[in-house]
Motif scaffolding. Structure first.
Motif, mmCIF file in Angstrom:
data_model
loop_
_atom_site.group_PDB
_atom_site.id
_atom_site.type_symbol
_atom_site.label_atom_id
_atom_site.label_comp_id
_atom_site.label_asym_id
_atom_site.label_seq_id
_atom_site.Cartn_x
_atom_site.Cartn_y
_atom_site.Cartn_z
ATOM 1 N N LEU A 58 18.736 -9.839 5.107
ATOM 2 C CA LEU A 58 19.824 -8.855 5.104
ATOM 3 C C LEU A 58 19.801 -8.017 3.826
ATOM 4 C CD1 LEU A 58 22.904 -10.574 6.784
ATOM 5 C CD2 LEU A 58 20.972 -9.356 7.815
ATOM 6 N N HIS A 59 19.459 -8.647 2.718
ATOM 7 C CA HIS A 59 19.399 -7.882 1.470
ATOM 8 C C HIS A 59 18.360 -6.775 1.559
ATOM 9 C CE1 HIS A 59 21.162 -11.409 -1.134
ATOM 10 N NE2 HIS A 59 21.990 -10.953 -0.198
ATOM 11 N N CYS A 60 17.210 -7.077 2.102
ATOM 12 C CA CYS A 60 16.182 -6.031 2.127
ATOM 13 C C CYS A 60 16.465 -5.005 3.217
ATOM 14 C CB CYS A 60 14.771 -6.598 2.156
ATOM 15 S SG CYS A 60 14.102 -6.967 3.743
ATOM 16 N N PHE A 64 12.718 -4.297 -0.121
ATOM 17 C CA PHE A 64 11.975 -5.528 -0.433
ATOM 18 C C PHE A 64 12.929 -6.471 -1.135
ATOM 19 C CE2 PHE A 64 9.837 -8.087 -3.696
ATOM 20 C CZ PHE A 64 9.037 -8.855 -2.882
ATOM 21 N N ASP A 65 12.798 -7.761 -0.836
ATOM 22 C CA ASP A 65 13.603 -8.742 -1.551
ATOM 23 C C ASP A 65 12.838 -10.055 -1.642
ATOM 24 O OD1 ASP A 65 15.831 -9.531 -2.996
ATOM 25 O OD2 ASP A 65 16.863 -10.326 -1.240
ATOM 26 N N LEU A 66 13.135 -10.793 -2.674
ATOM 27 C CA LEU A 66 12.505 -12.109 -2.873
ATOM 28 C C LEU A 66 13.529 -13.030 -3.499
ATOM 29 C CD1 LEU A 66 8.985 -12.908 -4.214
ATOM 30 C CD2 LEU A 66 10.959 -14.008 -5.276
ATOM 31 N N HIS A 67 13.572 -14.245 -3.022
ATOM 32 C CA HIS A 67 14.453 -15.248 -3.615
ATOM 33 C C HIS A 67 13.678 -16.532 -3.902
ATOM 34 C CE1 HIS A 67 18.565 -13.594 -3.324
ATOM 35 N NE2 HIS A 67 18.018 -12.840 -2.393
ATOM 36 N N ARG A 68 14.107 -17.182 -4.966
ATOM 37 C CA ARG A 68 13.551 -18.496 -5.283
ATOM 38 C C ARG A 68 14.194 -19.523 -4.356
ATOM 39 N NH1 ARG A 68 14.657 -18.438 -10.469
ATOM 40 N NH2 ARG A 68 16.478 -19.786 -10.405
ATOM 41 N N MET A 119 15.193 -10.045 -4.337
ATOM 42 C CA MET A 119 15.540 -10.504 -5.663
ATOM 43 C C MET A 119 16.937 -11.119 -5.623
ATOM 44 S SD MET A 119 14.552 -8.043 -8.778
ATOM 45 C CE MET A 119 12.803 -7.935 -8.729
ATOM 46 N N PRO A 120 17.165 -12.131 -6.373
ATOM 47 C CA PRO A 120 18.476 -12.779 -6.315
ATOM 48 C C PRO A 120 19.541 -11.891 -6.941
ATOM 49 C CG PRO A 120 17.114 -13.805 -7.977
ATOM 50 C CD PRO A 120 16.270 -12.775 -7.320
ATOM 51 N N LEU A 121 19.884 -10.852 -6.272
ATOM 52 C CA LEU A 121 20.911 -9.940 -6.768
ATOM 53 C C LEU A 121 20.943 -9.928 -8.286
ATOM 54 C CD1 LEU A 121 23.783 -10.326 -4.177
ATOM 55 C CD2 LEU A 121 21.861 -8.783 -4.194
ATOM 56 N N VAL A 122 19.812 -9.650 -8.859
ATOM 57 C CA VAL A 122 19.725 -9.555 -10.320
ATOM 58 C C VAL A 122 19.881 -8.092 -10.647
ATOM 59 C CG1 VAL A 122 18.236 -9.813 -12.315
ATOM 60 C CG2 VAL A 122 18.212 -11.523 -10.508
HETATM 61 ZN ZN LIG Z 1 18.444 -10.773 -2.347
#
Ligand SMILES: [Zn+2]
Length: 256
Positions: A140-142, A106-110, A1-4
């Motif tokens: 790296l985020h996940c 888990f992470d996802l970015h647009r 996720m975009p660091l939301v």
């Molecule tokens: Zn992220």
């Protein structure tokens, strides 16, 4: 996720409810609950440690806005734990340390044109990249979230909120360094890590070893315990239409 990081507001309820759940488990020895949630240096360090970053004049680990809530949370949950452990200590359960801890991230970015695509700290040539507050490094985020999860800590967005300008454009290696530091501080080391990238384009295979090598370097881990896979999304949905990128990570931490 975009660091939301709208989740910041629900952190206390999540944390305290998990504490309640945990402390209700009679199978968890008092000392273990204590070490996980109370006496572990992690929350204390999160609150008090002022880790200097060269590019910030005053850069506490946590943004000032989150320090007070965390402090009061830890104090109140500590009191709750203390109360519960006091009542359960009569069970005389043998003290036992948890030898392994597992974590999932888990992470996802647009993906948007005009941004660099950075995966695992490696700049990958592509016609678009991740729109994010930091450098948008989905891998790296996940990985950070998996480590934090294994340690029973809040997620990356709560520790490095995107509402804080100090993280704008920050290299995600900063978050990795902190997650690794917290892991060691808690007395754990990496057992092994398995990560899966999901993206339709570009092909990851030419960059896979560079990404893995950098991941090993950031983790301070031997390549034999760091695995990286990549999949397409069969041209389905945003992932399959080159509109987003996602990653999953599982880590096993071992008590040193
Ligand atoms: Zn992220």
């Amino acid at each position: 996720m975009p660091l939301v990081y709208e989740k910041i507001g629900i952190f206390p309820s999540i944390y305290t409810s998990s504490l309640r759940f945990s402390t209700k488990l009679s199978s968890i020895p008092a000392a273990m609950a204590s070490s996980l949630f109370f006496s572990t240096p992690i929350p204390t360090k999160l609150i008090s440690k002022q880790k200097p970053f060269s590019h910030h004049s005053s850069n506490p680990l946590l943004p000032q806005s989150t320090i007070k809530p965390l402090r009061s949370l830890v104090v109140s949950t500590a009191a709750a734990i203390e109360a519960e452990t006091e009542t359960s200590s009569s069970n005389s359960t043998p003290l036992k340390s948890l030898p392994f801890r597992v974590g999932h991230g888990f992470d996802l970015h647009r993906l948007e044109p005009g941004y660099p695509l950075i995966i695992g700290g490696i700049n990958i040539p592509h016609d678009r990249g991740c729109e994010a507050h930091s450098d948008g490094d989905v891998l790296l985020h996940c990985v950070v979230d998996a480590i934090l999860g294994a340690l029973g800590l809040p997620d990356i967005g709560q520790i490095f909120p995107d509402t804080d300008p100090k993280w704008k454009g920050a290299p995600s290696s900063v978050f990795m360094e902190e997650a690794v530091r917290l892991m060691h501080e808690a007395g754990y080391e990496l057992g092994n890590l398995d990560a899966t990238l999901i993206l339709q384009r570009p092909k990851v295979s030419p960059h896979k070893e560079s990404i893995r090598a950098n991941l090993c370097k950031l983790l301070g881990a031997d390549p034999s315990v760091v695995n990286l896979k990549a999949k397409t999304h069969e041209k389905v949905d945003s992932l399959g239409e080159n509109r987003s990128i996602a990653a999953h990570t599982v880590v096993l931490l071992m008590k040193k």
